[in-house]
Design an enzyme around this catalytic site. Sequence first.
Site, PDB file in Angstrom:
ATOM      1  N   HIS A  66     -31.429  29.489  34.389  1.00 28.17           N
ATOM      2  CA  HIS A  66     -31.236  30.901  34.797  1.00 28.17           C
ATOM      3  C   HIS A  66     -32.568  31.537  35.178  1.00 28.17           C
ATOM      4  CE1 HIS A  66     -27.171  30.849  32.945  1.00 28.17           C
ATOM      5  NE2 HIS A  66     -27.754  29.977  32.155  1.00 28.17           N
ATOM      6  N   HIS A  92     -40.308  35.472  30.844  1.00 26.60           N
ATOM      7  CA  HIS A  92     -39.532  34.846  31.918  1.00 26.60           C
ATOM      8  C   HIS A  92     -39.558  35.794  33.117  1.00 26.60           C
ATOM      9  CE1 HIS A  92     -36.697  37.497  29.875  1.00 26.60           C
ATOM     10  NE2 HIS A  92     -36.262  37.710  31.083  1.00 26.60           N
ATOM     11  N   HIS A  94     -37.646  37.316  36.928  1.00 21.50           N
ATOM     12  CA  HIS A  94     -36.468  37.563  37.765  1.00 21.50           C
ATOM     13  C   HIS A  94     -36.983  37.708  39.193  1.00 21.50           C
ATOM     14  CE1 HIS A  94     -33.852  38.391  34.262  1.00 21.50           C
ATOM     15  NE2 HIS A  94     -34.975  38.844  33.720  1.00 21.50           N
ATOM     16  N   GLU A 104     -35.161  43.521  38.529  1.00 28.19           N
ATOM     17  CA  GLU A 104     -33.935  43.983  37.839  1.00 28.19           C
ATOM     18  C   GLU A 104     -33.901  45.501  37.827  1.00 28.19           C
ATOM     19  OE1 GLU A 104     -33.260  41.600  34.056  1.00 28.19           O
ATOM     20  OE2 GLU A 104     -31.769  40.981  35.515  1.00 28.19           O
ATOM     21  N   HIS A 117     -40.681  39.678  32.469  1.00 31.54           N
ATOM     22  CA  HIS A 117     -40.261  40.229  31.173  1.00 31.54           C
ATOM     23  C   HIS A 117     -40.957  39.470  30.056  1.00 31.54           C
ATOM     24  CE1 HIS A 117     -36.202  41.844  32.904  1.00 31.54           C
ATOM     25  NE2 HIS A 117     -37.222  42.653  33.126  1.00 31.54           N
ATOM     26  N   THR A 189     -30.435  41.809  29.608  1.00 33.63           N
ATOM     27  CA  THR A 189     -29.755  41.905  30.907  1.00 33.63           C
ATOM     28  C   THR A 189     -28.923  40.643  31.191  1.00 33.63           C
ATOM     29  OG1 THR A 189     -31.591  40.912  32.122  1.00 33.63           O
ATOM     30  CG2 THR A 189     -31.647  43.315  31.814  1.00 33.63           C
TER      31      THR A 189
HETATM   32  N1  LIG Z   1     -33.804  39.843  30.742  1.00 31.53           N
HETATM   33  S1  LIG Z   1     -33.424  39.134  29.361  1.00 31.53           S
HETATM   34  O1  LIG Z   1     -34.536  39.214  28.464  1.00 31.53           O
HETATM   35  O2  LIG Z   1     -32.203  39.740  28.859  1.00 31.53           O
HETATM   36  C1  LIG Z   1     -33.072  37.460  29.701  1.00 31.53           C
HETATM   37  C2  LIG Z   1     -32.375  37.121  30.847  1.00 31.53           C
HETATM   38  F1  LIG Z   1     -31.962  38.071  31.728  1.00 31.53           F
HETATM   39  C3  LIG Z   1     -32.055  35.791  31.121  1.00 31.53           C
HETATM   40  F2  LIG Z   1     -31.343  35.491  32.220  1.00 31.53           F
HETATM   41  C4  LIG Z   1     -32.444  34.789  30.256  1.00 31.53           C
HETATM   42  S2  LIG Z   1     -32.001  33.123  30.562  1.00 31.53           S
HETATM   43  C5  LIG Z   1     -30.230  33.197  30.312  1.00 31.53           C
HETATM   44  C6  LIG Z   1     -29.913  33.210  28.835  1.00 31.53           C
HETATM   45  C7  LIG Z   1     -30.301  31.900  28.248  1.00 31.53           C
HETATM   46  C8  LIG Z   1     -29.786  30.736  28.821  1.00 31.53           C
HETATM   47  C9  LIG Z   1     -30.155  29.513  28.258  1.00 31.53           C
HETATM   48  C10 LIG Z   1     -31.050  29.471  27.178  1.00 31.53           C
HETATM   49  C11 LIG Z   1     -31.443  28.137  26.594  1.00 31.53           C
HETATM   50  O3  LIG Z   1     -30.901  27.121  27.036  1.00 31.53           O
HETATM   51  O4  LIG Z   1     -32.347  28.155  25.705  1.00 31.53           O
HETATM   52  C12 LIG Z   1     -31.572  30.666  26.636  1.00 31.53           C
HETATM   53  C13 LIG Z   1     -31.179  31.885  27.188  1.00 31.53           C
HETATM   54  C14 LIG Z   1     -33.163  35.100  29.112  1.00 31.53           C
HETATM   55  F3  LIG Z   1     -33.544  34.106  28.288  1.00 31.53           F
HETATM   56  C15 LIG Z   1     -33.490  36.426  28.815  1.00 31.53           C
HETATM   57  N2  LIG Z   1     -34.172  36.731  27.658  1.00 31.53           N
HETATM   58  C16 LIG Z   1     -33.706  36.208  26.409  1.00 31.53           C
HETATM   59  C17 LIG Z   1     -32.252  36.649  26.194  1.00 31.53           C
HETATM   60  C18 LIG Z   1     -31.370  35.646  25.530  1.00 31.53           C
HETATM   61  C19 LIG Z   1     -31.594  35.418  24.065  1.00 31.53           C
HETATM   62  C20 LIG Z   1     -32.434  36.445  23.347  1.00 31.53           C
HETATM   63  C21 LIG Z   1     -33.869  36.066  23.069  1.00 31.53           C
HETATM   64  C22 LIG Z   1     -34.816  35.850  24.207  1.00 31.53           C
HETATM   65  C23 LIG Z   1     -34.664  36.749  25.375  1.00 31.53           C
HETATM   66 ZN   LIG Z   2     -35.353  39.334  31.830  1.00 33.96          ZN
END
Ligand SMILES: NS(=O)(=O)c1c(F)c(F)c(SCCc2ccc(C(=O)O)cc2)c(F)c1NC1CCCCCCC1
Ligand SMILES: [Zn+2]
Length: 248
Positions: A66, A92, A94, A104, A117, A189
């Site tokens: 993602h 990470h 976007h 975003e 972020h 998000t």
């Molecule tokens: N903008 S955000 O911060 O909401 C955000 C995104 F928009 C994101 F799109 C993501 S990645 C999608 C969620 C995800 C998918 C797979 C895995 C894995 O295989 O380890 C982990 C997470 C993503 F990782 C994050 N941040 C993560 C949110 C998911 C879990 C909470 C802790 C770390 C922050």
């Molecule tokens: Zn993010």
Amino acid sequence: SPMCLSLPCTDKDEWQLEVPFCGGQMQSPINIDTNSTNFSRELQPVVLAGYNLDPSEQLSLMNNGHTVVLRLPGSLTIASGYPQEYRAMQLHLHWGSPEGPGSEHTVDGRRYDGEIHMVYYNPSCGSIKEAMKQPGGLAVLAAFLQVMPMGQPLGRWGGGSETTVAGFNIEGLLPANLGRYYRYSGSLTTPPCYQTVNWTVFNQTVLLSKEQILLLETTLQGDDDTDLQNNFRLTQPLHGRKVLASFQ
Ligand SMILES: NS(=O)(=O)c1c(F)c(F)c(SCCc2ccc(C(=O)O)cc2)c(F)c1NC1CCCCCCC1
Ligand SMILES: [Zn+2]
């Protein structure tokens, strides 16, 4: 979806059908209407501590299907700018595609080329898992990525599925001026869309070369082996939330 009239047509907001919080009243990202933000003199400059990571420290960089995620050590903390200390988890990105921008958050309706972020958790909430579910349990520092007119590249961005990068100065990934930012309460998000994020959106952008943005937009593979592009959620309604500004 049939209602989609403008590209990119990624109305990810069917999420709320199976992930309840995603339909909540405090969702992110949002459009920041600079005419209706409230100046707050309590908002001090964000100060990071422990950001100059020793090159002997190996950081995991991975494409999770993602986004590209750089895991960060908990020794990297937000030392001021929030009422409590936060510890780093990961950063990470976007982005959009060669056809259009992919931040975003938007400012006065303007979408930037991309957005970084840096995700932190509040250690006084216990484990990361508990912190994620507590209001204010998470903090995300967000900065817009912008193509600079003439590119001399900034920092280092990796690619591939899982690799490691040597520690480097993480502060170099954020704007120089951490004193000018917007602050509001919102959510992750992406599912689970927990409404526990204390958002900081910096006013100053991070300048990247056209090549770096293009690299981001064209080198990563998504879950379904297509190009990983336009990995941004559409802006969500404020539902009466106020956006504070640390500057006038
Ligand atoms: N903008 S955000 O911060 O909401 C955000 C995104 F928009 C994101 F799109 C993501 S990645 C999608 C969620 C995800 C998918 C797979 C895995 C894995 O295989 O380890 C982990 C997470 C993503 F990782 C994050 N941040 C993560 C949110 C998911 C879990 C909470 C802790 C770390 C922050
Ligand atoms: Zn993010």
